[in-house]
Design a protein around this motif. Structure first.
Motif, PDB file in Angstrom:
ATOM      1  N   SER A   1      -6.562  28.281  21.913  1.00 12.78           N
ATOM      2  CA  SER A   1      -7.103  28.489  23.263  1.00 12.78           C
ATOM      3  C   SER A   1      -6.954  27.242  24.132  1.00 12.78           C
ATOM      4  O   SER A   1      -7.016  27.317  25.355  1.00 12.78           O
TER       5      SER A   1
ATOM      6  N   ALA B   1     -10.414  22.297  27.812  1.00 11.65           N
ATOM      7  CA  ALA B   1     -10.100  23.374  26.870  1.00 11.65           C
ATOM      8  C   ALA B   1     -10.127  22.859  25.426  1.00 11.65           C
ATOM      9  O   ALA B   1     -10.579  23.564  24.518  1.00 11.65           O
TER      10      ALA B   1
ATOM     11  N   THR C   1      -5.904  32.525  27.574  1.00 11.15           N
ATOM     12  CA  THR C   1      -6.730  32.144  26.412  1.00 11.15           C
ATOM     13  C   THR C   1      -6.372  33.022  25.215  1.00 11.15           C
ATOM     14  O   THR C   1      -6.180  32.517  24.098  1.00 11.15           O
TER      15      THR C   1
ATOM     16  N   GLN D   1     -14.004  31.095  27.837  1.00  7.95           N
ATOM     17  CA  GLN D   1     -13.231  31.141  26.593  1.00  7.95           C
ATOM     18  C   GLN D   1     -14.002  31.564  25.331  1.00  7.95           C
ATOM     19  O   GLN D   1     -13.482  32.378  24.555  1.00  7.95           O
TER      20      GLN D   1
END
Lengths: 401, 119
Positions: free
Chosen positions: A347, A356, A323, A206
């Motif tokens: 994201s 995340a 993402t 990410q």
């Protein structure tokens, strides 16, 4: 007189070594060797690299046991006959091996739903309730699911297979396993491996895209504290979501129903013992059964092909695009709110709770060390769980029976 | 649950059909979550209004002649901007609370510059 030579010969002939070496080419013995090596790599990833170890080690154990010739713990031919409607669970219980019996729980959709119940019992929906707009980020971050589905159809997969590959982008293991076990069970092994590996790699996947799609000024934005959510709201929420989402998409009933039931056990305050069991004992037991059962589907003949490589590539594409979808949603909300929302929380809209959200927090602190985005990112993060369940419900509804 | 893929699921889609289904799916997810957002917002508004009503009623119930409680002066300053090096925010918060407790001083009178894990 005992013929020692004959006994030793029989032992050799019944051994797995003989099965591998004498049938090295003719009976695909080489595939068993390759799969045993892959299982060892998975053990390494789980134990040394700590890639989702709770699942990866079980997956590796299932993969290893199913590929040791002569073990007869898993019989793909039984499941092919089952899918063709030629036999039922009774025959599998009677004729199957240990891993076949474990796999019944995957096929019947029991394990993923029980895992979802545990996830629900461990999730605090407070950040989502205090900022309901987070749900939009959870929706935006499903972009990868549908883009990967589209790409998979272009690569020649059937619609059901493409849908199962696409759901990797939801970054939600149980949802991916349930969808695949219903629509394309022959792809369950590679899809589960891709989903859990990429979830473990989120801190690596990410950040480059977070930096690419946001400006340094946007990453520095400090978000104001949201309102405190009352206990009653937290109790009402799972009941309302269950009624509303299941009425909207009945195919999400199993996932959303279990997720919200688990959450209700946590929030209602009168079922602490059940909540504790679901979060710990039940979750651990089901994780063992689920991971070994899914790992057992990694049979050389169905795993070592071009399709697996396509799935690995499409899986990472789905993750990246999900993402990006969340980040684009975050940037739009940042602009519309006049710079009050830090787009980095977008994201976190891919599920992968709470990894995340942690990545959003870490990247926010890199831009501004006094920035604490964790609770703000938890809103989109749990919204992503609901979003991926809705995406799965749509795909099952369209391509399922 | 059995193997569920239907005739459409077993077919190879054309680019156009796949594109339309992908867009439709994405739209359905958005629609579902937008509707859910509206429901959550309505519930939230009901609870906020209820809380306001309750606090207003509580304020009205206080007798007017009651002595006005002088609020305690707020300690000046803040914890300032804190740099964390290999330390989780939760751990940092606990450390700051422990230090404040041991020193017997309010947290906002202390100034933490950085917290670093010694390895």
């Amino acid at each position: 007189m005992i013929n020692v030579g004959e006994i030793l010969l029989n032992l050799w002939e019944s051994s797995g070594f003989n099965a591998i070496f004498s049938g090295f080419m003719a009976d695909n013995g080489w595939q068993s060797l390759v799969m045993i090596c892959i299982a060892c790599v998975m053990f390494y990833l789980g134990i040394v690299k700590k890639f989702e170890p709770l699942l990866m080690i079980g997956l590796a154990a299932g993969c290893l046991l199913t590929n040791l010739p002569g073990g007869n713990l898993y019989h793909p031919e039984l499941w092919t006959a089952f899918m063709n409607g030629e036999l039922g669970y009774g025959t599998i219980l009677h004729d199957g091996g240990l891993l076949d019996i474990f796999y019944i729980g995957v096929k019947a959709g029991v394990y993923p739903c029980l895992i979802f119940m545990g996830v629900g019992a461990m999730t605090d929906f407070g950040p989502l309730l205090s900022n309901p707009k987070s749900l939009l980020l959870g929706a935006a971050a499903q972009m990868g699911v549908f883009f990967a589905f589209f790409c998979a159809t272009l690569l020649g997969f059937t619609a059901a297979e493409a849908a199962s590959i696409g759901i990797i982008g939801g970054a939600d293991g149980p949802t991916a396993i349930l969808t695949t076990s219903l629509l394309a069970p022959q792809l369950l092994g590679p899809i589960a491996i891709a989903a859990y590996t990429y979830m473990a790699l989120i801190p690596l996947i990410q950040p480059p895209f977070m930096k690419l799609l946001t400006t340094p000024e946007q990453r520095k934005i400090k978000m104001v504290q949201t309102r405190t959510v009352s206990k009653t709201e937290k109790i009402i929420f799972p009941i309302v979501v269950t009624i509303f989402v299941v009425l909207l998409l009945p195919d999400t009933a199993a996932l959303i129903g279990c997720l919200m039931f688990g959450n209700l056990l946590k929030e209602c305050g009168v079922t602490d013992r059940l909540s504790d069991t679901v979060q710990n004992a039940l979750m651990n037991i089901v994780t063992i059964l689920l991971s070994t059962a899914v790992g057992s589907t990694m049979v050389g003949a169905s795993f070592l092909n071009l399709q697996t490589i396509y799935i690995i590539v499409l899986g990472v594409l789905a993750f990246i695009l999900s993402t990006c979808g969340g980040l684009i949603g975050g940037v739009v909300m940042c602009k519309l709110s006049g710079g009050k929302i830090n787009p980095l929380i977008g994201s976190a809209g891919v599920s992968a709770v709470p990894m995340a959200a942690r990545v959003s927090n870490t990247e926010g602190q890199k831009a501004n060390p006094s920035n604490f985005l964790l609770m703000h990112a938890m809103g989109p993060n749990v919204a992503g769980v609901i979003g991926s369940a809705i995406a799965a419900g749509f795909l099952i509804s369209v391509f399922g029976g | 649950m059995l193997f569920l893929a239907n005739a459409l699921g077993q077919s190879h889609l054309t680019i156009g059909t796949a594109g339309i289904l992908a867009l439709l799916g994405y739209a359905v997810v958005f629609l579902g979550l937008i509707l859910l957002m509206a429901v959550v917002m309505i519930i939230g508004k009901i609870f906020i209004a209820r809380d306001k009503k309750a606090s207003a009623a509580q304020a009205a119930a206080v007798p007017t002649a009651a002595p006005v409680e002088v609020p305690k002066p707020v300690a000046p300053g803040t914890a300032g901007e804190l740099k964390l090096h290999d330390v989780e925010p939760k751990t940092a918060a606990m450390l700051m609370a422990i230090v404040a407790d041991k020193m017997g001083k309010p947290l906002n009178e202390l100034r933490f510059i950085s917290i670093k894990e010694v390895k």
